[in-house]
Design an enzyme around this catalytic site. Structure first.
Site, mmCIF file in Angstrom:
data_model
loop_
_atom_site.group_PDB
_atom_site.id
_atom_site.type_symbol
_atom_site.label_atom_id
_atom_site.label_comp_id
_atom_site.label_asym_id
_atom_site.label_seq_id
_atom_site.Cartn_x
_atom_site.Cartn_y
_atom_site.Cartn_z
ATOM 1 N N TRP A 144 0.878 -1.185 0.000
ATOM 2 C CA TRP A 144 0.000 0.000 0.000
ATOM 3 C C TRP A 144 0.911 1.230 0.000
ATOM 4 O O TRP A 144 1.855 1.308 0.786
ATOM 5 C CB TRP A 144 -0.859 -0.035 1.262
ATOM 6 C CG TRP A 144 -1.790 1.123 1.434
ATOM 7 C CD1 TRP A 144 -2.692 1.580 0.520
ATOM 8 C CD2 TRP A 144 -1.919 1.942 2.600
ATOM 9 N NE1 TRP A 144 -3.381 2.642 1.053
ATOM 10 C CE2 TRP A 144 -2.927 2.884 2.324
ATOM 11 C CE3 TRP A 144 -1.296 1.973 3.845
ATOM 12 C CZ2 TRP A 144 -3.322 3.847 3.245
ATOM 13 C CZ3 TRP A 144 -1.689 2.925 4.761
ATOM 14 C CH2 TRP A 144 -2.685 3.849 4.465
ATOM 15 N N ASP A 194 -1.074 -4.895 9.743
ATOM 16 C CA ASP A 194 -1.973 -3.913 9.152
ATOM 17 C C ASP A 194 -3.234 -4.685 8.752
ATOM 18 O O ASP A 194 -3.215 -5.490 7.817
ATOM 19 C CB ASP A 194 -1.292 -3.286 7.929
ATOM 20 C CG ASP A 194 -2.177 -2.266 7.245
ATOM 21 O OD1 ASP A 194 -3.354 -2.147 7.622
ATOM 22 O OD2 ASP A 194 -1.687 -1.587 6.314
ATOM 23 N N LYS A 233 -13.195 -0.455 5.206
ATOM 24 C CA LYS A 233 -13.672 -1.346 4.132
ATOM 25 C C LYS A 233 -14.727 -2.327 4.661
ATOM 26 O O LYS A 233 -15.757 -2.522 4.033
ATOM 27 C CB LYS A 233 -12.519 -2.166 3.553
ATOM 28 C CG LYS A 233 -11.210 -1.428 3.423
ATOM 29 C CD LYS A 233 -11.100 -0.635 2.158
ATOM 30 C CE LYS A 233 -9.841 0.209 2.207
ATOM 31 N NZ LYS A 233 -9.521 0.866 0.972
HETATM 32 C C1 LIG Z 1 -3.194 -2.122 3.274
HETATM 33 C C2 LIG Z 1 -3.914 -0.917 3.763
HETATM 34 N N1 LIG Z 1 -3.642 -0.448 4.975
HETATM 35 C C3 LIG Z 1 -4.265 0.620 5.476
HETATM 36 C C4 LIG Z 1 -5.218 1.284 4.742
HETATM 37 C C5 LIG Z 1 -5.837 2.475 5.428
HETATM 38 O O1 LIG Z 1 -7.115 2.731 5.195
HETATM 39 P P1 LIG Z 1 -7.965 3.721 6.113
HETATM 40 O O2 LIG Z 1 -7.027 4.729 6.683
HETATM 41 O O3 LIG Z 1 -8.933 4.319 5.169
HETATM 42 O O4 LIG Z 1 -8.572 2.870 7.152
HETATM 43 C C6 LIG Z 1 -5.534 0.866 3.448
HETATM 44 C C7 LIG Z 1 -6.501 1.565 2.612
HETATM 45 O O5 LIG Z 1 -6.617 1.420 1.439
HETATM 46 C C8 LIG Z 1 -4.869 -0.281 2.955
HETATM 47 O O6 LIG Z 1 -5.132 -0.785 1.751
#
Ligand SMILES: Cc1ncc(COP(=O)(O)O)c(C=O)c1O
Length: 417
Positions: free
Chosen positions: A148, A229, A266
């Protein structure tokens, strides 16, 4: 007597920000802006990882709708949450990730702090790990590559040395397990390793359970710190317990201390509510108590208090058995639709005789498909076919639906001729 006003000619003001460099916009958000500005009726957005229903629309989960209704009837107030966040939320989220039977004996060894979604949890974990290094050097953060896009930015901005390691073999179109293990074996003790708990972004390739066991054993032997994560828990397979396998294995079987960054963006579709949690499972109760006090201090200086609404929505769902079951159904709805679109794309690519093999697409899982197209093909798809995807040819499968999936496959086939 009239006084004369004196005019002083000041030197032209020099902006304090004269030296600020121009930083290009984040690629995936810029892609969404390009998509929105495209007037073509054929346009397809496969860029941003946000769930869409089969009509291409954002989906408010039925469990979330019910939760909102309950909150409304309770005459929701808008008071501050405590600095660490909503206590019920932190407890329910920890139970969800660990499962009830593992949570109970560990309860007092868990430090937690509500965060600004997954990104905020990753940032908070970084602040904590930097703070707790004591007088020793800031540890290196090992990051699987590709990953990411924000991982490098979050940890380099906190002053960590970020060390990429090879995760994906683009020839075999799968996880490069040998490189993974050899990177772990050569990492200095006390380094931090970012682990995508499930639904690896962008490749969609996760280690098997057997491979997770080997990763865990190697990390334990090398004294590496696992920082999970968990942005897609339950969203990947449709089942939280399956998706939490690696996390629970490290805690229960390997008895390792872990960091865990959880997002409800998500899996509950609460993208804009910014609801997440940073957890640390520690070795002792006193370590947990102290760690939590550090988290509280760090949170105070960053944001004071986290946002309340999203946390209340999540807590209302997780504290009610019936609503939790409804949410489990929602997870199945989302993950099954994504799986069926993955298969439809695979079938259409084959029917349209798109050059190459596409088995990798149906072997991957989660929100993304990692197609393996060249940057030129990605550009042609955008400029001539109005199909938008990340430069590395990662597609958000949720952007596909029965009305556009064949068009996407046919366009890819034409570009590859
Ligand atoms: C692997 C991964 N980690 C963390 C996030 C963080 O998402 P958010 O800050 O919207 O919860 C994302 C979002 O696309 C992700 O794909």
């Amino acid at each position: 007597m009239a006084t004369q006003t004196q005019t002083t000619t000041a030197a032209p003001a020099q902006s304090l920000f004269q030296t600020a460099p121009y930083i290009p916009p984040d690629a995936i958000f810029a892609l969404t802006a390009d998509y929105l500005a495209d007037p073509s009726p054929k346009k397809v957005n496969l860029g941003q990882g946000t769930y869409r229903d089969s009509n291409g629309q954002p989906w408010v989960l039925p469990s979330v709708r019910k939760s909102r209704q309950i909150l409304q009837d309770q005459q929701l107030n808008h008071e501050y949450l405590p600095i660490l966040g909503h206590a019920g939320f932190r407890k329910a989220a920890a139970k969800l990730v660990l499962g009830n039977s593992l949570y109970q004996p560990l309860e007092k060894k868990i430090a937690s702090c509500q965060s600004l979604s997954g990104t905020g949890a990753l940032h908070l974990a970084g602040l904590l790990l930097r703070y707790c290094r004591g007088t020793s050097e800031t540890p290196t953060v090992y990051i699987p590559t590709p990953t990411w896009s924000n991982h490098f930015q979050v940890y380099s901005s906190l002053g960590f040395k970020c060390q990429p390691f090879k995760y994906y073999d683009s020839d075999r179109k799968g996880l490069d397990f040998e490189s993974y293990i050899s990177a772990l074996k050569s990492a200095e003790p006390n380094s931090i390793v970012i682990l995508h708990a499930c639904a690896h972004n962008p490749t969609g390739c996760d280690p098997s359970q057997e491979q997770w066991r080997e990763i865990g054993a190697t990390m334990k032997e090398r004294q590496l710190f696992p920082l999970f994560d968990a942005a897609y828990l339950g969203f990947n397979s449709g089942n939280v317990d399956n998706d939490a396998f690696a996390i629970r294995y490290f805690v229960q079987e390997l008895k390792m201390e872990i960091g865990l960054c959880l997002s409800f963006a998500k899996n509950m579709g609460l993208y804009g509510e910014r609801v997440g949690c940073c957890f640390v499972v520690t070795e002792t109760e006193s370590a947990a108590k102290n760690t939590q006090s550090v988290l509280e201090m760090l949170q105070r200086s960053e944001i004071s208090n986290p946002p309340a609404y999203g946390a209340k929505i999540v807590t209302t769902i997780l504290e009610d058995e019936e609503l939790t079951q409804l949410w489990f159904q929602d997870l199945i709805t989302m993950s099954s639709r994504i799986r069926s679109m993955r298969e439809a794309l695979y079938n259409h690519l084959n029917t349209h005789k798109a050059a190459g093999t596409w088995e990798h697409l149906i072997q991957q899982s989660g929100m993304f498909g990692f197609l393996g197209l060249s940057p030129e093909v990605v550009r042609t798809l955008k400029e001539q076919y109005h199909i938008y995807m990340a430069d590395n040819s990662r597609i958000s499968i949720a952007g596909l639906n029965p009305s556009n999936v064949e068009y996407v496959a046919q366009s890819i086939a034409e570009c590859l001729k």
